[in-house]
Design a protein around this motif. Structure first.
Motif, PDB file in Angstrom:
ATOM      1  N   GLU A 210       0.826  -1.214   0.000  1.00  0.00           N
ATOM      2  CA  GLU A 210       0.000   0.000   0.000  1.00  0.00           C
ATOM      3  C   GLU A 210       0.862   1.268   0.000  1.00  0.00           C
ATOM      4  O   GLU A 210       0.366   2.348  -0.301  1.00  0.00           O
ATOM      5  N   GLU A 211       2.132   1.130   0.346  1.00  0.00           N
ATOM      6  CA  GLU A 211       3.044   2.276   0.370  1.00  0.00           C
ATOM      7  C   GLU A 211       3.987   2.275  -0.837  1.00  0.00           C
ATOM      8  O   GLU A 211       4.939   3.040  -0.885  1.00  0.00           O
ATOM      9  N   ILE A 212       3.714   1.427  -1.802  1.00  0.00           N
ATOM     10  CA  ILE A 212       4.527   1.364  -3.019  1.00  0.00           C
ATOM     11  C   ILE A 212       3.792   2.137  -4.119  1.00  0.00           C
ATOM     12  O   ILE A 212       2.571   2.097  -4.216  1.00  0.00           O
ATOM     13  N   CYS A 213       4.556   2.832  -4.920  1.00  0.00           N
ATOM     14  CA  CYS A 213       3.998   3.649  -5.997  1.00  0.00           C
ATOM     15  C   CYS A 213       4.364   3.054  -7.345  1.00  0.00           C
ATOM     16  O   CYS A 213       5.360   2.346  -7.475  1.00  0.00           O
ATOM     17  N   GLU A 214       3.561   3.351  -8.328  1.00  0.00           N
ATOM     18  CA  GLU A 214       3.827   2.928  -9.704  1.00  0.00           C
ATOM     19  C   GLU A 214       4.167   4.186 -10.497  1.00  0.00           C
ATOM     20  O   GLU A 214       3.469   5.190 -10.412  1.00  0.00           O
ATOM     21  N   TRP A 215       5.248   4.120 -11.263  1.00  0.00           N
ATOM     22  CA  TRP A 215       5.712   5.256 -12.064  1.00  0.00           C
ATOM     23  C   TRP A 215       5.767   4.821 -13.520  1.00  0.00           C
ATOM     24  O   TRP A 215       6.388   3.821 -13.850  1.00  0.00           O
ATOM     25  N   VAL A 216       5.101   5.574 -14.394  1.00  0.00           N
ATOM     26  CA  VAL A 216       5.065   5.228 -15.817  1.00  0.00           C
ATOM     27  C   VAL A 216       5.280   6.487 -16.655  1.00  0.00           C
ATOM     28  O   VAL A 216       5.066   7.600 -16.184  1.00  0.00           O
TER      29      VAL A 216
ATOM     30  N   VAL B 246     -10.960   6.188   0.394  1.00  0.00           N
ATOM     31  CA  VAL B 246     -10.775   7.632   0.243  1.00  0.00           C
ATOM     32  C   VAL B 246      -9.832   8.176   1.322  1.00  0.00           C
ATOM     33  O   VAL B 246      -9.141   9.169   1.112  1.00  0.00           O
ATOM     34  N   LEU B 247      -9.757   7.506   2.467  1.00  0.00           N
ATOM     35  CA  LEU B 247      -8.863   7.941   3.541  1.00  0.00           C
ATOM     36  C   LEU B 247      -7.392   7.705   3.196  1.00  0.00           C
ATOM     37  O   LEU B 247      -6.512   8.301   3.820  1.00  0.00           O
ATOM     38  N   ASP B 248      -7.126   6.852   2.229  1.00  0.00           N
ATOM     39  CA  ASP B 248      -5.751   6.543   1.837  1.00  0.00           C
ATOM     40  C   ASP B 248      -5.217   7.443   0.727  1.00  0.00           C
ATOM     41  O   ASP B 248      -4.023   7.427   0.443  1.00  0.00           O
TER      42      ASP B 248
ATOM     43  N   LEU C 171       3.051  10.820  -0.388  1.00  0.00           N
ATOM     44  CA  LEU C 171       4.155   9.888  -0.524  1.00  0.00           C
ATOM     45  C   LEU C 171       4.766   9.974  -1.928  1.00  0.00           C
ATOM     46  O   LEU C 171       5.994  10.069  -2.087  1.00  0.00           O
ATOM     47  N   ARG C 172       3.926   9.970  -2.946  1.00  0.00           N
ATOM     48  CA  ARG C 172       4.413  10.049  -4.321  1.00  0.00           C
ATOM     49  C   ARG C 172       5.118  11.369  -4.590  1.00  0.00           C
ATOM     50  O   ARG C 172       6.173  11.413  -5.238  1.00  0.00           O
ATOM     51  N   ARG C 173       4.556  12.451  -4.081  1.00  0.00           N
ATOM     52  CA  ARG C 173       5.174  13.775  -4.280  1.00  0.00           C
ATOM     53  C   ARG C 173       6.565  13.804  -3.634  1.00  0.00           C
ATOM     54  O   ARG C 173       7.524  14.293  -4.225  1.00  0.00           O
ATOM     55  N   ALA C 174       6.701  13.259  -2.421  1.00  0.00           N
ATOM     56  CA  ALA C 174       7.994  13.243  -1.725  1.00  0.00           C
ATOM     57  C   ALA C 174       9.010  12.394  -2.488  1.00  0.00           C
ATOM     58  O   ALA C 174      10.180  12.775  -2.632  1.00  0.00           O
ATOM     59  N   ARG C 175       8.583  11.246  -2.986  1.00  0.00           N
ATOM     60  CA  ARG C 175       9.515  10.380  -3.725  1.00  0.00           C
ATOM     61  C   ARG C 175       9.946  11.020  -5.040  1.00  0.00           C
ATOM     62  O   ARG C 175      11.101  10.915  -5.438  1.00  0.00           O
TER      63      ARG C 175
END
Length: 190
Positions: A114-120, A142-144, A151-155
């Motif tokens: 749930e804390e992993i992001c996908e980048w394409v 919606v709470l997530d 998280l994505r913005r920081a990474r």
């Protein structure tokens, strides 16, 4: 879009094809114009075919997601300088590779999915698209959303050079005007 990949099954035993961009070379203007009618016609046909095959689905869990298209800009000059300017930074392949390596490392270290992001890739070499690795589940998902967006913005920020920023904008007003990119790139359209 019409690029087809990533088939997945749904409960009505049909296969739904989702469209994801992949890294490739863009068509020339002439090639794009000659393909326009085909894309329009077949995009509508594709939608109708999928709708007919899957419109009776009932009881599937409600899953949903979000995607953000980030534009990467390079700032030139010091803050407050009247000559300060922004250019599109054509580094998205490099940034994507770094972000994907970081996500793979986090997953290998045991970070929750749930804390992993996908980048394409997104449309242009100055753009990056981010999504959660897994879709949100139900209305409580919606709470997530906000923590995942943060998280994505920081990474993404961590993968940028000090002079780069990645605001979420609908367009870059100077695209194609003068010296608009870093590195410099001559436009090739009409």
């Amino acid at each position: 879009f019409l690029l087809l990949a990533a088939p997945f099954s749904c409960s009505c035993l049909c296969t739904v094809i989702m469209g994801f961009l992949h890294e490739s070379e863009p068509l020339t203007w002439a090639q794009a114009m000659s393909s326009l009618k085909y894309v329009r016609d077949h995009g509508i046909e594709q939608f109708l075919m999928i709708f007919e095959r899957c419109n009776a689905i009932e009881g599937d869990p409600f899953r949903w997601g979000d995607e953000v298209e980030h534009q990467v800009f390079s700032l030139h000059g010091k803050p407050g300088d009247s000559a300060r300017s922004a250019k599109v930074s054509l580094r998205s392949p490099e940034i994507l590779a770094e972000l994907k390596r970081a996500e793979e490392r986090l997953l290998a270290e045991g970070t929750r999915v749930e804390e992993i992001c996908e980048w394409v890739p997104e449309y242009g070499r100055w753009m990056v698209e981010s999504t959660p690795k897994r879709p949100y589940a139900g209305l409580s998902g919606v709470l997530d959303v906000e923590p995942q967006l943060q998280l994505r913005r920081a990474r993404l920020r961590a993968a940028l050079r000090p002079e780069e920023v990645a605001p979420t904008l609908t367009h870059f007003p100077l695209l194609g005007v003068g010296d608009f990119s870093e590195p410099a790139f001559e436009t090739q359209g009409p």
